[in-house]
Design an enzyme around this catalytic site. Structure first.
Site, PDB file in Angstrom:
ATOM      1  N   CYS A 154       1.964   1.702   2.975  1.00 40.24           N
ATOM      2  CA  CYS A 154       0.952   0.999   3.789  1.00 40.24           C
ATOM      3  C   CYS A 154       1.592   0.057   4.805  1.00 40.24           C
ATOM      4  O   CYS A 154       0.904  -0.525   5.647  1.00 40.24           O
ATOM      5  CB  CYS A 154      -0.025   0.224   2.913  1.00 40.24           C
ATOM      6  N   HIS A 164     -12.253   0.748  16.494  1.00 41.61           N
ATOM      7  CA  HIS A 164     -11.220   1.316  17.365  1.00 41.61           C
ATOM      8  C   HIS A 164     -10.207   0.266  17.815  1.00 41.61           C
ATOM      9  O   HIS A 164      -9.819   0.231  18.993  1.00 41.61           O
ATOM     10  CB  HIS A 164     -11.844   2.051  18.561  1.00 41.61           C
ATOM     11  N   GLU A 186     -12.438   1.023   1.860  1.00 38.63           N
ATOM     12  CA  GLU A 186     -11.358   1.446   2.746  1.00 38.63           C
ATOM     13  C   GLU A 186     -11.115   2.944   2.634  1.00 38.63           C
ATOM     14  O   GLU A 186     -10.804   3.606   3.630  1.00 38.63           O
ATOM     15  CB  GLU A 186     -10.076   0.675   2.404  1.00 38.63           C
TER      16      GLU A 186
HETATM   17 ZN   LIG Z   1      -4.653   1.127   4.795  1.00 40.14          ZN
END
Ligand SMILES: [Zn+2]
Length: 145
Positions: A37, A78, A130
């Site tokens: 990540c 975005h 997420e």
């Molecule tokens: Zn992530």
């Protein structure tokens, strides 16, 4: 919109409003504990914001759904989360854009706005999904509102 069941917040307010939004954004977590990540990557975040109160405004709204969308969706959609230096300071704090911190920052944005409204609604919960298998719920500590 994906049909989801959200965790319920116990409260005694008469009105409860929930706003769903979907945010396409990129982030990275510049910390050794983050593993892969730490590389920039994207998510389609599902956000649910819970607002409650006892009073409506002149137009019969607890809070205008469109204003919530403008405040949160339009800010982050975005974008690269890490670019929001007013929110995520990757040098002097550990406020990296993890799901937890994103949820807390969204709560702060929403509650700061609600504090300006005469009917004084409260943001009770921010849910941030997420990935299909990971989500965070942020709720303010009792007595801190
Ligand atoms: Zn992530």
């Amino acid at each position: 919109m994906l049909q989801q069941i959200y965790p319920q917040v116990p409260h005694h307010f008469q009105y409860e409003l929930n706003k769903d939004m979907q945010i396409a954004a990129a982030h990275f977590i510049p910390h050794e504990a983050a593993g892969k990540c730490a590389n920039i990557h994207g998510h389609t975040y599902f956000v649910n914001i819970t607002v409650a109160g006892d009073e409506l405004d002149d137009s019969g709204f607890l809070v205008n759904f469109q204003h919530l969308k403008k405040l949160v969706h339009d800010k982050f959609d975005h974008t690269l989360m890490n670019d929001h230096k007013d929110m995520f300071n990757d040098e002097n704090s550990n406020d990296f854009p993890t799901t937890e911190v994103v949820a807390r920052k969204i709560w702060e944005i929403v509650q700061n706005y609600l504090d300006t409204l005469p009917n004084q609604p409260k943001c009770l919960q921010v849910f941030v999904r997420e990935t299909p298998t990971s989500y965070v719920v942020y709720r303010p500590k009792a007595g801190k509102q």
